[in-house]
Design an enzyme around this catalytic site. Structure first.
Site, mmCIF file in Angstrom:
data_model
loop_
_atom_site.group_PDB
_atom_site.id
_atom_site.type_symbol
_atom_site.label_atom_id
_atom_site.label_comp_id
_atom_site.label_asym_id
_atom_site.label_seq_id
_atom_site.Cartn_x
_atom_site.Cartn_y
_atom_site.Cartn_z
ATOM 1 N N PRO A 65 61.240 -45.703 19.105
ATOM 2 C CA PRO A 65 60.567 -46.880 19.682
ATOM 3 C C PRO A 65 60.580 -48.065 18.712
ATOM 4 O O PRO A 65 60.678 -47.873 17.496
ATOM 5 C CB PRO A 65 59.133 -46.397 19.915
ATOM 6 C CG PRO A 65 58.952 -45.265 18.958
ATOM 7 C CD PRO A 65 60.289 -44.632 18.743
ATOM 8 N N ASP A 66 60.453 -49.262 19.299
ATOM 9 C CA ASP A 66 60.441 -50.498 18.504
ATOM 10 C C ASP A 66 59.007 -50.794 18.065
ATOM 11 O O ASP A 66 58.379 -51.746 18.525
ATOM 12 C CB ASP A 66 61.003 -51.645 19.374
ATOM 13 C CG ASP A 66 61.005 -52.980 18.638
ATOM 14 O OD1 ASP A 66 60.957 -52.980 17.395
ATOM 15 O OD2 ASP A 66 61.036 -54.016 19.325
ATOM 16 N N ASN A 67 58.468 -49.941 17.204
ATOM 17 C CA ASN A 67 57.078 -50.123 16.774
ATOM 18 C C ASN A 67 56.910 -49.911 15.267
ATOM 19 O O ASN A 67 55.873 -49.437 14.821
ATOM 20 C CB ASN A 67 56.146 -49.192 17.557
ATOM 21 C CG ASN A 67 56.473 -47.726 17.292
ATOM 22 O OD1 ASN A 67 57.322 -47.412 16.467
ATOM 23 N ND2 ASN A 67 55.805 -46.841 18.001
#
Ligand code: SPV
Ligand code: MG
Length: 291
Positions: A65-67
């Site tokens: 994920p882009d986190n």
């Protein structure tokens, strides 16, 4: 093999900004994408000015994920892969920058490697990608706290070439134009070398309204747009709206995913692999051999 040295590469972004009316940056997060950009340019005769090391795309290629889950040591390996192929200046998406003291160390490392710029966005907490389209999932950082992160990071730089861009997420999180402009003032006073204004409106109107006022106050501070949501505008039109830098943030990753899914589906459906939808192996061998 590209032998371009860090000291030659680092200042190229500033130089391009000084010499050209506007610049275009294309997402590149691994060696194969750097080769694809190089080969597209050879076919076209036109060129991109810089590479955008996208947090979203870097994470997506790792299935993450882009986190801010992907750590910087992994990213530094990917950046070295790109450097071994491309001589273009590289802008790194550093998400929120994380803990300030860690960010300062990463800035020093990236500058030494030959990176030209980093971008940090003024969110806090667990970062979510800006393109979800839901304002209430984003927590904005206090403007003074974020400005202090920029101030400290600028003090960690060793050359006048390395740039730190502040990315304003006000329109992503539902803040007003006035707040976005206030944030820009704070960040520039803290030493930000440029501003990225993000928008998920398909007409880009909030970013354009910001740019109109911003450019009157700060004509010499570079302003970047990321026109994923408002991709119908040409680069020249976006420059006319105030953009000095146009970032095509994820188009290679998304087109690769579409092509990969179609190839896997085709094999499943047909029970055999139709060579027609793939590049010949020779094309790939030649591309990597030329590196
Ligand atoms: C990225 O490419 O990782 C970006 C741009 O930060 S966006 O996905 O629009 O947030
Ligand atoms: Mg990102």
């Amino acid at each position: 093999m590209n032998r371009f040295l860090a000291e030659n590469r680092r200042g190229m972004l500033k130089k391009c900004l000084a010499e050209r009316p506007f610049i275009r940056a294309i997402e590149t997060v691994n060696g194969l994408e750097a080769l694809a950009v190089r080969d597209a340019e050879r076919h076209s005769g036109k060129t991109f000015d810089a590479l955008w090391f996208s947090g979203l795309c870097c994470a997506a290629f790792k299935g993450k994920p882009d986190n801010e889950f992907v750590d910087m040591s992994e990213k530094k390996h990917d950046i070295e892969d790109i450097f071994s192929i491309s001589e273009k200046p590289v802008i790194i998406d550093m998400d929120t920058g994380g803990i300030t003291s860690h960010f300062c160390r990463h800035v020093a490392d990236l500058e030494r490697m030959g990176v030209s710029a980093v971008v940090i966005e003024d969110k806090t907490g667990v970062k979510r990608n800006s393109l979800y389209g839901q304002e209430n999932i984003h927590a904005m950082e206090n403007a003074d706290v974020f400005a202090d992160k920029i101030r400290q990071a600028k003090q960690s730089t060793a050359s006048g070439d390395f740039m730190i861009f502040a990315r304003i997420e006000s329109f992503i999180a539902g803040e007003s134009l006035e707040t976005a402009l206030y944030r820009a003032d704070r960040y520039i006073s803290a030493g930000a070398d440029g501003i990225v204004i993000h928008s998920i409106r398909t007409d880009g109107s909030d970013a354009f309204a910001f740019a109109e006022i911003f450019k009157k106050t700060y004509p010499n501070i570079p302003l970047a747009f990321i026109p994923t949501a408002y991709g119908s505008f040409t680069d020249k039109e976006l420059h006319g709206k105030g953009a000095d830098i146009i970032i095509y943030a994820n188009h290679l990753m998304r087109s690769a995913y579409k092509a990969m899914t179609a190839a896997a589906l085709m094999i499943l459906e047909n029970g055999r692999a139709d060579e027609g939808i793939c590049e010949p192996v020779k094309t790939i061998l030649e591309a990597i051999d030329q590196n």
